[in-house]
Design a protein around this motif. Sequence first.
Motif, PDB file in Angstrom:
ATOM      1  N   ILE A 151       0.831  -1.205   0.000  1.00 22.71           N
ATOM      2  CA  ILE A 151       0.000   0.000   0.000  1.00 22.71           C
ATOM      3  C   ILE A 151       0.866   1.257   0.000  1.00 22.71           C
ATOM      4  O   ILE A 151       0.582   2.232  -0.713  1.00 22.71           O
ATOM      5  CB  ILE A 151      -0.948  -0.005   1.213  1.00 22.71           C
ATOM      6  N   ALA A 203       0.790   3.924  -2.965  1.00 23.76           N
ATOM      7  CA  ALA A 203       0.490   5.325  -2.647  1.00 23.76           C
ATOM      8  C   ALA A 203       1.583   6.252  -3.170  1.00 23.76           C
ATOM      9  O   ALA A 203       1.292   7.320  -3.725  1.00 23.76           O
ATOM     10  CB  ALA A 203       0.326   5.493  -1.136  1.00 23.76           C
ATOM     11  N   LEU A 261      -3.283   7.493   2.547  1.00 22.64           N
ATOM     12  CA  LEU A 261      -2.861   6.147   2.171  1.00 22.64           C
ATOM     13  C   LEU A 261      -1.392   5.908   2.524  1.00 22.64           C
ATOM     14  O   LEU A 261      -1.024   4.818   2.985  1.00 22.64           O
ATOM     15  CB  LEU A 261      -3.084   5.949   0.669  1.00 22.64           C
ATOM     16  N   GLY A 278      -0.160   3.034   5.140  1.00 24.10           N
ATOM     17  CA  GLY A 278       0.822   2.023   4.762  1.00 24.10           C
ATOM     18  C   GLY A 278       1.992   1.960   5.731  1.00 24.10           C
ATOM     19  O   GLY A 278       2.427   0.871   6.138  1.00 24.10           O
ATOM     20  N   GLU A 303      -9.248   3.835   8.890  1.00 24.42           N
ATOM     21  CA  GLU A 303      -9.501   3.349   7.535  1.00 24.42           C
ATOM     22  C   GLU A 303     -10.971   3.496   7.160  1.00 24.42           C
ATOM     23  O   GLU A 303     -11.303   3.859   6.031  1.00 24.42           O
ATOM     24  CB  GLU A 303      -9.075   1.883   7.407  1.00 24.42           C
ATOM     25  N   ILE A 329      -7.530   2.065  -5.021  1.00 26.57           N
ATOM     26  CA  ILE A 329      -7.447   2.369  -3.593  1.00 26.57           C
ATOM     27  C   ILE A 329      -8.552   1.641  -2.821  1.00 26.57           C
ATOM     28  O   ILE A 329      -8.328   1.120  -1.728  1.00 26.57           O
ATOM     29  CB  ILE A 329      -7.547   3.886  -3.366  1.00 26.57           C
ATOM     30  N   ALA A 355      -7.700  -2.074  -2.304  1.00 30.00           N
ATOM     31  CA  ALA A 355      -6.678  -2.215  -1.267  1.00 30.00           C
ATOM     32  C   ALA A 355      -7.288  -2.044   0.121  1.00 30.00           C
ATOM     33  O   ALA A 355      -6.961  -2.790   1.057  1.00 30.00           O
ATOM     34  CB  ALA A 355      -5.572  -1.185  -1.494  1.00 30.00           C
ATOM     35  N   VAL A 379      -7.350  -4.996   3.098  1.00 31.40           N
ATOM     36  CA  VAL A 379      -6.712  -4.713   4.386  1.00 31.40           C
ATOM     37  C   VAL A 379      -7.724  -4.816   5.525  1.00 31.40           C
ATOM     38  O   VAL A 379      -7.417  -5.342   6.601  1.00 31.40           O
ATOM     39  CB  VAL A 379      -6.063  -3.314   4.362  1.00 31.40           C
TER      40      VAL A 379
END
Length: 236
Positions: A28, A32, A65, A69, A105, A205, A208, A212
């Motif tokens: 990630i 990003a 992001l 990460g 998130e 995005i 991802a 996650v």
Amino acid sequence: MGVEGCTKCIKYLLFVFNFIFWLAGGIILGVALWLRHDSQTTNILYLQLGEKPAPNTFYVGIYILIAVGAVMMFVGFLGCYGAIQESQCLLGTFFTCLVILFACEVAAGIWGFVNKDQIAKDVKQFYDQALQQALMGEPDANNAKTVVKSFHETLDCCGSDIVTATFTPVWRDDLCRKDSLKSFFENTNCHKKIDELFSGKLYLIGIAAVVVAVIMIFEMILSMVLCCGIRNSSVY
């Protein structure tokens, strides 16, 4: 005393999931940084029309992001170490970090969902304003021409709708591609290209974020079970 039986399996399973989580954080972070320095977005979002800069809402999501990460890599390492050491303190800290990260998130996901259409809309309005100034010969027309040509060259497009995309190249080849006949048949208007550019990146995005989130939910469950197992083992 170390954990035994099923709890020991959970210990190593949590370690594996945390290693995957650490790798996901690295991926990630890499994605990003790639989005942040992607030539198409930087060529457009670094433009300035007079004293008005291009909309940078897209970069707000990218910076979030990048932070996620980096934190994921730290939390993943903490979880791996806590699982191997069978430390209730480390696992408790890991669980707390997971909850905070999950909440961030979710908040970022809500923000992205609310702003997903607004990002492209703001960029299209910025382009339309520059195109109008360039076509009408307003005082800041030279700067507007530079902005418009940057859009056209970066996205391989011309005009903001069917009419301008079709006819602008015929009489303003200083703004659009020279091959006006090709533009006439392809109808590559910039509004469509801007939508494609940002919708594709936001879709990436979103995928991802979902992956996650699923991993984080599994890790929270496993860390709770492992903490209970360590606590019961220490009692006996």
